[in-house]
Scaffold this motif. Structure first.
Motif, PDB file in Angstrom:
ATOM      1  N   ASP B  71       6.282   9.765  36.899  1.00  0.00           N
ATOM      2  CA  ASP B  71       5.824   9.131  35.661  1.00  0.00           C
ATOM      3  C   ASP B  71       6.986   8.905  34.705  1.00  0.00           C
ATOM      4  O   ASP B  71       8.048   9.493  34.848  1.00  0.00           O
ATOM      5  N   VAL B  75       7.930  16.045  31.783  1.00  0.00           N
ATOM      6  CA  VAL B  75       8.483  17.277  31.223  1.00  0.00           C
ATOM      7  C   VAL B  75       8.644  18.267  32.363  1.00  0.00           C
ATOM      8  O   VAL B  75       7.934  18.186  33.362  1.00  0.00           O
ATOM      9  N   TRP B  77       7.817  21.222  32.891  1.00  0.00           N
ATOM     10  CA  TRP B  77       6.736  22.123  33.289  1.00  0.00           C
ATOM     11  C   TRP B  77       5.536  21.359  33.869  1.00  0.00           C
ATOM     12  O   TRP B  77       4.501  21.941  34.139  1.00  0.00           O
ATOM     13  N   ALA B  78       5.680  20.055  34.054  1.00  0.00           N
ATOM     14  CA  ALA B  78       4.565  19.277  34.594  1.00  0.00           C
ATOM     15  C   ALA B  78       4.338  19.553  36.078  1.00  0.00           C
ATOM     16  O   ALA B  78       3.254  19.306  36.599  1.00  0.00           O
ATOM     17  N   GLY B  79       5.355  20.084  36.754  1.00  0.00           N
ATOM     18  CA  GLY B  79       5.196  20.358  38.181  1.00  0.00           C
ATOM     19  C   GLY B  79       4.841  19.100  38.945  1.00  0.00           C
ATOM     20  O   GLY B  79       5.356  18.022  38.645  1.00  0.00           O
ATOM     21  N   VAL B  80       3.932  19.257  39.921  1.00  0.00           N
ATOM     22  CA  VAL B  80       3.584  18.086  40.735  1.00  0.00           C
ATOM     23  C   VAL B  80       2.803  17.036  39.945  1.00  0.00           C
ATOM     24  O   VAL B  80       2.674  15.905  40.381  1.00  0.00           O
ATOM     25  N   THR B  81       2.274  17.408  38.774  1.00  0.00           N
ATOM     26  CA  THR B  81       1.392  16.458  38.089  1.00  0.00           C
ATOM     27  C   THR B  81       2.142  15.282  37.484  1.00  0.00           C
ATOM     28  O   THR B  81       1.513  14.338  37.028  1.00  0.00           O
ATOM     29  N   ASP B  82       3.474  15.325  37.447  1.00  0.00           N
ATOM     30  CA  ASP B  82       4.164  14.150  36.894  1.00  0.00           C
ATOM     31  C   ASP B  82       4.375  13.070  37.959  1.00  0.00           C
ATOM     32  O   ASP B  82       5.032  12.067  37.709  1.00  0.00           O
ATOM     33  N   GLN B  83       3.824  13.292  39.145  1.00  0.00           N
ATOM     34  CA  GLN B  83       3.919  12.285  40.198  1.00  0.00           C
ATOM     35  C   GLN B  83       2.752  11.315  40.113  1.00  0.00           C
ATOM     36  O   GLN B  83       1.662  11.685  39.694  1.00  0.00           O
ATOM     37  N   THR B  84       3.008  10.085  40.486  1.00  0.00           N
ATOM     38  CA  THR B  84       1.950   9.097  40.568  1.00  0.00           C
ATOM     39  C   THR B  84       2.091   8.383  41.906  1.00  0.00           C
ATOM     40  O   THR B  84       3.200   8.235  42.416  1.00  0.00           O
ATOM     41  N   ALA B  85       0.950   7.960  42.443  1.00  0.00           N
ATOM     42  CA  ALA B  85       0.994   7.205  43.686  1.00  0.00           C
ATOM     43  C   ALA B  85       0.579   5.769  43.407  1.00  0.00           C
ATOM     44  O   ALA B  85      -0.080   5.489  42.407  1.00  0.00           O
TER      45      ALA B  85
END
Lengths: 473, 165
Positions: B71, B75, B77-85
């Motif tokens: 994305d 940040v 601390w976003a871990g895997v959640t800053d990924q988008t497909a």
């Protein structure tokens, strides 16, 4: 013991605690209220379970988008009693929703929301809304794949609100996308904001119960008249009232402890819901759905005629909420006895059957394509020619089977095609495949002519007679 | 009451207004920064970024594949959640099209069915053709597209906010 007694007397002399709490506990209650009146206090008990288990879980849960999932895995599988605590928090939430619902239904059935207790009901409806918010935010805090996608689905729904929709969606996600800011915000809502509101509302709710007294059992010969009700109620309490503690409260205690025991037993026996895949938004194999108490709403969203979603997503909760809120303001007088309120019974039956039916649909979710459908077996295909057997393969490969079942294998979104040739000619089948329909894509540009004729040949062999022949062999 | 002080009714009224007004000022002093902090995501402008997802020749013509990228607002601390497909389609003429994986109905991730040439949504059964247009079911709009470009042989996708109605 004597020392303890002395200490208490010393404390009491300085705080007047017994003078304050005593009259509240012993406030006169109507006689013979019975077991129907225990659900409100039981809801409170389950809320307290949530507070206590929630605080305990918060000591180990990391509200960071990158680490929450791992900390929950640790709580669930490594920490001493962690599994039990998570289970208690889950079943406590379920019990709270359930008991709140029953408490509300009881209040509705006994007409207890009528004068002078209208505001009790209004505050109760707000507590219902807050409880649902707690359930939803709590489900997100699991922060597994389901949690991430539930956030996105919630943001999409919020986005449908006119004018402020996109802002609302962005506010929910804490940014443009789900990411580092999302989870910590939901955590703060779930453990600070919403509980603070719930505490305040419960305080008001209880203060109002004390102010107006517990409603007496309805009686058909005594409709509520706001002019005379208060003086009648006070006189009735003077005549035959009983002290709430312990004459009525003992039932609350018995049922409340029973509720606690149920929650602990369920948590111990079944444990918490297992976490799904990690919160990685790039894992496409996701199938988000809400916890059981919102599953019926999931069904609503699936059943809507196309194009009406925006109105329903925004309008339905609004209208339903407003109806609940103004109910006691519109119908604040008259009969409380159920025998004289046929419309009340009818509307409750309609609401409960609708939610029940939608809930069962939500469990089945026949509208979801079945991506796990396995290719049909030769025994089912019972191919008389190579073309038919090729058609059967295409039936799976081209995705037909995700929505259409044959002989019990496949999705339920479209009509079952086990005996389709008995009701459609091959021309009709061809047309339908090429043109598609309301819920079916057009395959005109997807299928080659040879594939189309194989598929039609296969479907044209789906008759009851062939089916019988197929199973005989 | 007069023994408590020499306040006249007018003076008491004034003191009431003063106290309530001052209380509001105090609450605003604390409240405004708090509200501003909470609403900050609404005002933050996150510049979109081009993210490489692979070399142009690594994608087969006529195929649609899942690509992953980071994305814009990331940040640590976003871990895997800053990924988008995204679903990246390489047209037969070599042009690239990138679709958001979010169904336009309620945002669930659509799946690409290679054999059937269709996108299908697991939530409520929305279906899209390979060009992203709605084929069936509840979706109100075609799949959202990301801007794509090829630079120095690299396929790049321009990040954008999660598509909201």
């Amino acid at each position: 013991m004597r020392l303890l007694r002395k200490a208490w007397d010393w404390f009491d002399a300085r705080t007047d605690a017994s003078k304050v709490i005593g009259p509240i506990m012993r406030h006169p209650a109507p006689p013979r209220t019975g077991w129907m009146y225990v659900f409100g206090s039981a809801t409170l008990v389950t809320f307290l379970i949530q507070v206590v288990t929630g605080i305990a879980l918060a000591t180990a849960y990391i509200s960071s988008a990158g680490q929450a999932y791992e900390s929950l895995q640790w709580i669930t599988h490594k920490a001493l009693l962690g599994n039990l605590l998570r289970g208690m928090h889950y079943f406590g939430a379920s019990a709270m929703v359930l008991l709140l619902g029953i408490h509300m239904i009881r209040t509705f059935l006994t007409g207890s929301y009528k004068f002078p207790r209208e505001l009790n009901w209004v505050v109760g409806v707000m507590l219902l809304g807050l409880t649902i918010l707690m359930g939803f935010t709590g489900q997100l805090l699991r922060w597994d794949q389901n949690g991430v996608w539930s956030t996105i689905v919630a943001a999409e729904q919020a986005g449908r609100v006119p004018l402020i929709g996109p802002w609302l969606a962005r506010f929910l996600m804490g940014g443009q996308t789900v990411g580092g800011a999302t989870l910590s915000r939901f955590f703060a809502y779930h453990v600070f904001f919403i509980p603070a509101l719930i505490f305040a509302m419960i305080g008001l709710h209880l203060a109002l119960v004390l102010r107006h007294g517990i409603s007496e059992k309805p009686c058909a010969s005594r409709p509520v008249d706001p002019k005379t009700y208060r003086s009648w109620y006070e006189a009735m309490l003077k005549r035959e009232g009983v002290p709430f503690w312990p004459d009525a409260a003992w039932r609350d205690v018995v049922f409340g402890v029973f509720a606690v025991a149920c929650v602990v037993f369920l948590a111990w026996h079944f444990g918490p819901p297992e976490l799904t895949k990690p919160p990685d938004p790039t894992i496409i194999q996701a199938d988000p759905r809400p916890d059981w108490y919102l599953l019926w709403y999931f069904a609503v969203l699936a059943q809507l005629p196309h194009g009406t979603e925006t109105y329903v997503i925004v309008g339905a909760p609004l209208v339903f909420g407003i109806c609940l809120l103004i109910l006691p303001l519109v119908f604040n007088r008259g009969q409380r006895a159920l025998s004289r309120r046929p419309w009340a019974i009818a509307s409750l039956v309609i609401i409960i059957t609708s939610i029940g039916a939608l809930w069962i649909e939500g469990l089945r979710s026949p509208w979801s394509p079945d991506f796990n459908a396995k290719p049909l077996t030769p025994g089912v295909v019972h191919a008389a020619s190579a073309e038919i057997s090729q058609g059967a393969e295409l039936f799976h490969a081209k995705g037909c089977q995700f929505c259409h079942a044959i002989a019990g294998s496949g999705g339920q979104r479209g009509p079952d095609l086990t005996t389709v040739a008995d009701r459609l000619t091959d021309q009709q089948i061809t047309l339908r495949i090429l043109n598609g329909g309301y819920n079916m894509p057009s395959f005109a540009s997807i299928l080659k002519p040879a594939e189309l004729s194989a598929l039609v040949a296969f479907l044209n062999s789906r008759t009851l007679a062939a089916q019988a022949g197929g199973t005989e062999k | 009451m007069s023994e408590l002080g020499e306040s006249s009714p007018e003076r008491r009224k004034l003191l009431t207004i003063l106290s309530v007004g001052l209380g509001c000022v105090g609450a605003a002093l604390v409240g405004l920064p708090v509200v501003g902090f909470l609403l900050a995501p609404l005002f933050e402008r996150v510049a979109s970024k081009w993210r490489g997802v692979g070399t142009a020749d690594s994608f087969r013509k006529g195929e649609t594949v899942e690509v992953k990228f980071e994305d814009a607002s990331s940040v640590s601390w976003a871990g895997v959640t800053d990924q988008t497909a995204a679903w990246l389609r390489c047209e037969p003429d070599g042009q690239f099209v990138a679709f958001a994986i979010n169904c336009t109905h309620l945002g669930c991730p659509v799946r690409w069915l290679q054999e059937a040439d269709l996108f299908m949504c697991p939530c409520h059964g929305g279906v899209y053709y390979k060009d992203g247009t709605v084929a069936a079911g509840p979706p109100p709009r075609p799949l959202t597209k990301y801007p794509v470009r090829v630079r120095d042989g690299q396929v790049e996708i321009l990040t954008m906010p999660t598509p909201i109605a």
